[in-house]
Design an enzyme around this catalytic site. Structure first.
Site, PDB file in Angstrom:
ATOM      1  N   CYS A   2       0.833  -1.197   0.000  1.00  0.00           N
ATOM      2  CA  CYS A   2       0.000   0.000   0.000  1.00  0.00           C
ATOM      3  C   CYS A   2       0.873   1.253   0.000  1.00  0.00           C
ATOM      4  O   CYS A   2       1.951   1.271   0.588  1.00  0.00           O
ATOM      5  CB  CYS A   2      -0.872   0.037   1.249  1.00  0.00           C
ATOM      6  SG  CYS A   2      -1.988  -1.350   1.372  1.00  0.00           S
ATOM      7  N   ARG A  27       5.894  -0.308  -5.950  1.00  0.00           N
ATOM      8  CA  ARG A  27       5.853  -1.066  -4.699  1.00  0.00           C
ATOM      9  C   ARG A  27       4.842  -2.200  -4.757  1.00  0.00           C
ATOM     10  O   ARG A  27       4.820  -3.046  -3.863  1.00  0.00           O
ATOM     11  CB  ARG A  27       5.504  -0.129  -3.534  1.00  0.00           C
ATOM     12  CG  ARG A  27       6.555   0.952  -3.346  1.00  0.00           C
ATOM     13  CD  ARG A  27       6.098   1.979  -2.346  1.00  0.00           C
ATOM     14  NE  ARG A  27       6.132   1.474  -1.002  1.00  0.00           N
ATOM     15  CZ  ARG A  27       7.058   1.787  -0.099  1.00  0.00           C
ATOM     16  NH1 ARG A  27       8.025   2.596  -0.434  1.00  0.00           N
ATOM     17  NH2 ARG A  27       7.016   1.313   1.116  1.00  0.00           N
ATOM     18  N   TRP A  72      -2.904  -2.731  -1.524  1.00  0.00           N
ATOM     19  CA  TRP A  72      -2.516  -4.131  -1.716  1.00  0.00           C
ATOM     20  C   TRP A  72      -3.370  -4.897  -0.715  1.00  0.00           C
ATOM     21  O   TRP A  72      -3.189  -4.774   0.487  1.00  0.00           O
ATOM     22  CB  TRP A  72      -1.027  -4.286  -1.430  1.00  0.00           C
ATOM     23  CG  TRP A  72      -0.455  -5.638  -1.684  1.00  0.00           C
ATOM     24  CD1 TRP A  72      -0.105  -6.174  -2.893  1.00  0.00           C
ATOM     25  CD2 TRP A  72      -0.107  -6.627  -0.700  1.00  0.00           C
ATOM     26  NE1 TRP A  72       0.421  -7.426  -2.715  1.00  0.00           N
ATOM     27  CE2 TRP A  72       0.436  -7.728  -1.389  1.00  0.00           C
ATOM     28  CE3 TRP A  72      -0.198  -6.691   0.692  1.00  0.00           C
ATOM     29  CZ2 TRP A  72       0.881  -8.875  -0.742  1.00  0.00           C
ATOM     30  CZ3 TRP A  72       0.239  -7.826   1.335  1.00  0.00           C
ATOM     31  CH2 TRP A  72       0.767  -8.905   0.625  1.00  0.00           C
ATOM     32  N   ASN A  98      -2.419   2.641   5.541  1.00  0.00           N
ATOM     33  CA  ASN A  98      -1.551   1.474   5.300  1.00  0.00           C
ATOM     34  C   ASN A  98      -1.400   0.741   6.622  1.00  0.00           C
ATOM     35  O   ASN A  98      -1.249   1.377   7.663  1.00  0.00           O
ATOM     36  CB  ASN A  98      -0.146   1.904   4.860  1.00  0.00           C
ATOM     37  CG  ASN A  98      -0.141   2.545   3.489  1.00  0.00           C
ATOM     38  OD1 ASN A  98      -1.131   2.509   2.775  1.00  0.00           O
ATOM     39  ND2 ASN A  98       0.992   3.136   3.142  1.00  0.00           N
ATOM     40  N   GLY A  99      -1.383  -0.573   6.581  1.00  0.00           N
ATOM     41  CA  GLY A  99      -1.210  -1.346   7.814  1.00  0.00           C
ATOM     42  C   GLY A  99      -2.441  -2.204   8.062  1.00  0.00           C
ATOM     43  O   GLY A  99      -3.276  -2.393   7.167  1.00  0.00           O
ATOM     44  N   GLU A 480      17.784 -18.488  -4.676  1.00  0.00           N
ATOM     45  CA  GLU A 480      17.435 -17.208  -5.299  1.00  0.00           C
ATOM     46  C   GLU A 480      16.903 -17.429  -6.716  1.00  0.00           C
ATOM     47  O   GLU A 480      15.922 -16.807  -7.128  1.00  0.00           O
ATOM     48  CB  GLU A 480      18.669 -16.287  -5.294  1.00  0.00           C
ATOM     49  CG  GLU A 480      18.512 -14.953  -5.973  1.00  0.00           C
ATOM     50  CD  GLU A 480      17.385 -14.082  -5.418  1.00  0.00           C
ATOM     51  OE1 GLU A 480      16.808 -14.402  -4.361  1.00  0.00           O
ATOM     52  OE2 GLU A 480      17.058 -13.078  -6.080  1.00  0.00           O
ATOM     53  N   LYS A 484      13.158 -16.410  -7.990  1.00  0.00           N
ATOM     54  CA  LYS A 484      12.945 -15.540  -9.159  1.00  0.00           C
ATOM     55  C   LYS A 484      11.978 -16.181 -10.148  1.00  0.00           C
ATOM     56  O   LYS A 484      11.028 -15.553 -10.600  1.00  0.00           O
ATOM     57  CB  LYS A 484      14.266 -15.255  -9.900  1.00  0.00           C
ATOM     58  CG  LYS A 484      15.230 -14.296  -9.289  1.00  0.00           C
ATOM     59  CD  LYS A 484      14.835 -12.847  -9.308  1.00  0.00           C
ATOM     60  CE  LYS A 484      14.064 -12.510  -8.060  1.00  0.00           C
ATOM     61  NZ  LYS A 484      14.810 -12.133  -6.911  1.00  0.00           N
ATOM     62  N   GLU A 487       8.394 -16.392  -8.709  1.00  0.00           N
ATOM     63  CA  GLU A 487       7.620 -15.156  -8.517  1.00  0.00           C
ATOM     64  C   GLU A 487       7.238 -14.478  -9.822  1.00  0.00           C
ATOM     65  O   GLU A 487       6.197 -13.838  -9.894  1.00  0.00           O
ATOM     66  CB  GLU A 487       8.297 -14.175  -7.550  1.00  0.00           C
ATOM     67  CG  GLU A 487       9.545 -13.514  -8.012  1.00  0.00           C
ATOM     68  CD  GLU A 487      10.114 -12.542  -6.976  1.00  0.00           C
ATOM     69  OE1 GLU A 487       9.383 -11.992  -6.146  1.00  0.00           O
ATOM     70  OE2 GLU A 487      11.340 -12.333  -7.007  1.00  0.00           O
ATOM     71  N   HIS A 503      17.983 -37.006  -0.278  1.00  0.00           N
ATOM     72  CA  HIS A 503      17.224 -37.285   0.947  1.00  0.00           C
ATOM     73  C   HIS A 503      15.730 -36.978   0.791  1.00  0.00           C
ATOM     74  O   HIS A 503      15.023 -36.877   1.778  1.00  0.00           O
ATOM     75  CB  HIS A 503      17.799 -36.467   2.112  1.00  0.00           C
ATOM     76  CG  HIS A 503      19.203 -36.848   2.450  1.00  0.00           C
ATOM     77  ND1 HIS A 503      19.527 -38.047   3.052  1.00  0.00           N
ATOM     78  CD2 HIS A 503      20.378 -36.214   2.238  1.00  0.00           C
ATOM     79  CE1 HIS A 503      20.848 -38.118   3.212  1.00  0.00           C
ATOM     80  NE2 HIS A 503      21.381 -37.018   2.722  1.00  0.00           N
ATOM     81  N   LYS A 601       6.324  -4.856  -3.826  1.00  0.00           N
ATOM     82  CA  LYS A 601       7.766  -4.597  -3.783  1.00  0.00           C
ATOM     83  C   LYS A 601       8.253  -4.506  -2.350  1.00  0.00           C
ATOM     84  O   LYS A 601       9.333  -4.973  -2.025  1.00  0.00           O
ATOM     85  CB  LYS A 601       8.074  -3.296  -4.539  1.00  0.00           C
ATOM     86  CG  LYS A 601       9.545  -2.930  -4.580  1.00  0.00           C
ATOM     87  CD  LYS A 601      10.321  -3.928  -5.414  1.00  0.00           C
ATOM     88  CE  LYS A 601      11.806  -3.658  -5.442  1.00  0.00           C
ATOM     89  NZ  LYS A 601      12.551  -4.868  -5.854  1.00  0.00           N
TER      90      LYS A 601
HETATM   91  C1  AGP Z   1      12.426 -10.506  -4.243  1.00  0.00           C
HETATM   92  O1  AGP Z   1      12.436 -10.762  -5.599  1.00  0.00           O
HETATM   93  C2  AGP Z   1      11.138 -10.494  -3.606  1.00  0.00           C
HETATM   94  N1  AGP Z   1      10.191  -9.716  -4.312  1.00  0.00           N
HETATM   95  C3  AGP Z   1      11.070 -10.442  -2.087  1.00  0.00           C
HETATM   96  O2  AGP Z   1      11.408 -11.724  -1.671  1.00  0.00           O
HETATM   97  C4  AGP Z   1      11.947  -9.422  -1.315  1.00  0.00           C
HETATM   98  O3  AGP Z   1      13.289  -9.714  -1.484  1.00  0.00           O
HETATM   99  C5  AGP Z   1      11.560  -9.439   0.168  1.00  0.00           C
HETATM  100  O4  AGP Z   1      10.213  -9.058   0.312  1.00  0.00           O
HETATM  101  C6  AGP Z   1      12.425  -8.557   1.030  1.00  0.00           C
HETATM  102  O5  AGP Z   1      12.348  -7.222   0.657  1.00  0.00           O
HETATM  103  P1  AGP Z   1      13.377  -6.158   1.207  1.00  0.00           P
HETATM  104  O6  AGP Z   1      14.715  -6.486   0.627  1.00  0.00           O
HETATM  105  O7  AGP Z   1      12.857  -4.843   0.704  1.00  0.00           O
HETATM  106  O8  AGP Z   1      13.387  -6.252   2.682  1.00  0.00           O
END
Ligand code: AGP
Length: 606
Positions: A2, A27, A72, A98-99, A480, A484, A487, A503, A601
C-alpha cells in the site's frame, strides 16, 4: 505494498496526487484511489493500475487538498469499494490507511449497531467512522485523531482530511510516512522518493508520531498529546526517476544495471594497501570485533538469500560462527540475543515489516544491529543507525535483482573487514579486493555472451516443477534462482542444497524433469558432479551453470558458461543466468514481469 500520497497547497491537487501514485506503483498494489476536497469530497477508486484510475477521472477536479492511495489487499478482496480513500458516515472525514487494524471487527459491529453503514469489507474503513465520531466531541482534528488511535490495535501509516477543517492529519505506527515541506505547500508520502521531485525537505515520522499539516506549517506531536520538534532533514540521496529507456521491462533493465550498481557499491570502500574493507558504517572497535561470539543476519526473500551468502563469507573469511535467519521466524521464536554479537538487517526497501520487527526485538534485548540497506532514510536504516547503504539505485521491478548483487557485495566487504581484524591475511584480503574490482567487467562479459538461456527457457516453461540445486556458497544462489522463477513465471520451484537432493526431492524426478545446477569451480564441485549423475540416471534434464572452460562443462544437457571467477565471489555471476531464465520464461508465458500477481515490492505488513 500500500502507498499513500497527500497534498495541500496552492496548486490543483489532482495531477500531483496521480503523479505521486505513479511513483508508488513500483511497490506493488491492486487498486488505487484519490479524494479531493471541493465543497464535498470527490472520491474516485478503481481496481487495477493507476492508468485505469486515470481513465475514470474527470479532466479537471478542482481542489487544492487531497489524499491518494495504492492498495494491496489484506482485508477484503480486490474490489472498487475496498480501494481507499474511505469516507465517514456523514461525509466529513476521508482517510487513507496502510497497515492492519487488528481490532477492526469489534468496531465494525459496534458501529453497525449504532446505524453506521459500511461500504467496504476493509479493516481501514472503521477509522474514518471513529474519527468522525471523535471529531464531533470537540471539533479538533488532531485531538480526534489521538483519541481514535488510542482505541485501535494494529499498525498504521494514516492520513485524513476534513470537510470543515483546512488541515491534514497523519499518524505513523509501524508503517512508514514522510512529510514533505515545500514553499507554501505540504506533502505526505509513504515513500521518500515520491516526494523528491517536489521537495528535499522532509520530516521522517517515527512510530507514535502525529503530524498536523496546513499548506505552510507542520506541527508534530505524539499519541500522548506531547508536542515534538519538527525535525526537518534534507533527503540525502536523490534518485533520478527510473526510466525504462531502451528496455522493455524494469527487471531486464535492472539485470543489466548490475555492473554499474556494483561499481557504485564498491567505490571508495577498499584500503588496498592493507587488503581491507573501508566501510565507515561498521561501528565496532577492533577489540570488539576480535571478541565477537557470533554473527546473525536477518532478511526476507531475496535479502535472506543474500544474508545466507554473507553468513557463509563471514564464517569463511573472519572465522566467526555466522547464521542467516528469516526475519519473520526470528522475531517470533524468542531469540536469545547476545549484546556482544554482531547483527545485520538486510533489506532493499528498508521497510519490510518482518525485518523491522526483528530489529526492534534485537534492540529491545540490548543487541546492536547494522543495516545493509538500499533505500536511504528508510525505517530500518534509521532504526539501526549504523551499517551500510548498498547503492543499487532505484529498483522498480518487484523481482529483486541488482539489490541482491549489491547486498552480497556489501556483505563481502564487511566479511573482509571483520576478517582482517581477526585472522584474514593482508594478501588474502588484497586478492579478494582485486577480484571484486574485476567483477563488474566479468558481469558485462557474461551479459554479452549469455549462453543458451532460451534453450533453458524452453525446458522449464511448461514444467510441473523445477528443481534448483547448488552446494556451499551456491546453495543460496539456487534458492534465489528458484524464487525468481517462481515469482515472475508462477512455476512451482524447489531449491535444495545439492547434497540434500537424495534425501527426498529426488522422488520428484521423472523423464524430462528440469533440474538447474549451480556449480562454480570450487571445493564442492565434485560433490555436485555426483548429484548431477544421480539426477541424470533418473531421466532428469540438467541445466548447468558452470565456469567457462571448466571440466564440468558438458555434464549438463544445457550448459551455460559464466566467466571464471574467484570462489568467494561466484554468486554475483552465477545468479545472473538464473535471473535471465526467470525473466525470459515469464515473458514466454505472457506474465506481467515487473508486477507479478499478488506480490508487492515492499511488504510492510507482518
Ligand atoms: C524478491 O524478488 C522479492 N520480491 C522479495 O522476496 C523481497 O526480497 C523481500 O520481500 C524482502 O524485501 P526487502 O529487501 O525490501 O526487505
Amino acid at each position: 505494498m500500500c502507498g499513500i500520497f497527500g497534498y495541500m497547497g496552492p496548486k490543483q491537487a489532482s495531477p500531483i496526487l496521480v503523479e505521486g501514485l505513479r511513483k508508488l506503483e513500483y511497490r506493488g498494489y491492486d487498486s488505487s484511489g484519490i479524494a479531493i476536497k471541493n465543497g464535498d469530497f470527490k472520491i474516485y477508486k478503481k481496481i487495477g493500475k493507476v492508468a485505469e484510475l486515470q481513465s475514470i477521472l474527470p479532466k479537471q477536479i478542482p481542489g487544492n487538498v487531497g489524499i491518494a492511495h495504492t492498495r494491496w489487499a489484506t482485508h477484503g478482496g480486490v474490489t472498487d469499494p475496498n480501494a481507499h480513500p474511505h469516507l465517514s458516515e456523514n461525509g466529513k472525514v476521508v482517510i487513507v490507511h496502510n497497515g492492519i487494524i487488528e481490532n477492526a471487527r469489534i468496531f465494525r459491529s459496534i458501529l453497525t449497531r449504532k446505524g453506521v453503514v459500511f461500504h467496504s469489507e476493509t479493516d481501514s474503513e472503521v477509522i474514518s467512522h471513529i474519527l468522525e465520531y471523535e471529531l464531533a466531541r470537540d471539533n479538533s482534528p488532531t485531538k480526534a485523531l489521538r483519541r481514535t488511535l488510542s482505541k485501535l490495535v494494529g499498525t498504521w501509516g494514516l492520513c485524513a482530511i476534513f470537510l470543515e477543517h483546512d488541515v491534514m492529519v497523519c499518524a505513523r505506527n509501524g508503517s512508514p510516512l514522510i512529510i514533505g515541506q515545500g514553499d507554501g505547500e505540504t506533502f505526505v508520502s509513504s515513500d521518500p522518493h515520491a516526494l523528491s521531485t517536489h521537495t528535499q525537505r522532509v520530516v521522517f515520522m517515527e512510530d507514535g508520531d502525529i503530524a498536523t499539516l496546513t499548506h505552510d506549517n507542520i506541527t508534530m506531536s505524539n499519541i500522548h498529546g506531547h508536542s515534538l520538534d519538527t525535525d526537518v532533514t534534507i533527503l540525502e540521496e536523490e534518485w533520478e526517476e527510473a526510466v525504462l529507456g531502451d528496455f522493455e521491462h524494469y527487471m531486464l533493465k535492472e539485470i543489466y544495471e548490475q555492473p554499474d550498481a556494483l561499481r557504485q557499491c564498491i567505490n571508495g570502500r577498499f584500503d588496498r594497501v592493507r587488503g581491507n574493507g573501508r566501510l565507515g558504517g561498521l561501528k565496532l572497535t577492533p577489540l570488539e570485533l576480535s571478541k565477537l561470539p557470533h554473527v546473525r543476519l536477518l532478511g526476507c526473500g531475496t535479502a535472506n538469500h543474500a544474508a545466507e551468502i554473507g553468513g557463509f563469507l563471514i564464517e569463511s573469511l573472519a572465522r566467526i560462527p555466522s547464521f542467516a535467519h528469516i526475519s519473520s521466524e526470528f522475531r517470533t521464536n524468542e531469540p536469545v540475543i547476545n549484546p556482544n554479537a554482531l547483527h545485520f538487517a538486510v533489506s532493499q526497501s528498508g521497510e519490510t515489516a518482518d525485518t523491522l520487527s526483528a530489529v526492534k526485538e534485537i534492540l529491545l534485548k540490548g543487541g546492536k544491529v547494522h543495516g545493509v540497506i538500499n533505500v536511504v532514510g528508510s525505517s530500518i536504516a534509521r532504526l539501526c543507525g549504523q551499517g551500510v547503504y548498498i547503492h543499487s539505485g532505484p529498483e522498480q521491478a518487484v523481482a529483486s535483482t541488482k539489490a541482491f548483487s549489491n547486498m552480497v557485495t556489501a556483505l563481502t566487504i564487511f566479511a573482509i573487514q571483520v576478517g582482517r581484524s581477526r585472522t584474514l591475511s593482508k594478501e588474502k584480503g588484497k586478492e579478494i579486493i582485486d577480484n571484486l574490482q574485476q567483477l563488474p567487467h566479468l558481469i558485462e562479459e557474461y551479459l554479452e555472451h549469455q549462453g543458451p538461456i532460451m534453450e533453458a527457457v524452453d525446458l522449464v516453461k511448461h514444467a510441473k516443477c523445477v528443481l534448483f540445486l547448488g552446494r556451499g556458497i551456491s546453495a543460496p544462489v539456487a534458492k534465489e534462482g528458484a524464487l525468481k522463477l517462481m515469482e515472475v513465471a508462477y512455476i512451482p520451484c524447489l531449491a535444495y542444497p545439492a547434497g540434500e537432493m537424495k534425501h527426498g526431492p529426488i522422488a520428484l524426478l521423472e523423464e524430462g524433469s528440469p533440474v538447474i545446477f549451480v556449480v562454480p569451480n570450487d571445493h564442492v564441485k565434485e560433490k555436485s558432479r555426483s548429484a548431477i549423475h544421480e539426477c541424470r540416471a533418473r531421466g532428469a534434464k540438467i541445466i548447468l551453470i558452470h565456469e567457462a572452460g571448466d571440466d564440468i562443462s558438458g555434464e549438463g544437457d544445457i550448459n551455460i558458461p559464466i566467466p571464471q571467477v574467484n570462489n568467494y565471489l561466484s554468486p554475483m555471476l552465477s545468479v545472473i543466468p538464473l535471473q535471465l531464465i526467470a525473466y525470459h520464461t515469464a515473458l514466454a508465458l505472457g506474465c506481467d514481469v515487473d508486477r507479478p500477481r499478488n506480490l508487492a515490492k515492499s511488504v510492510t505488513v507482518e
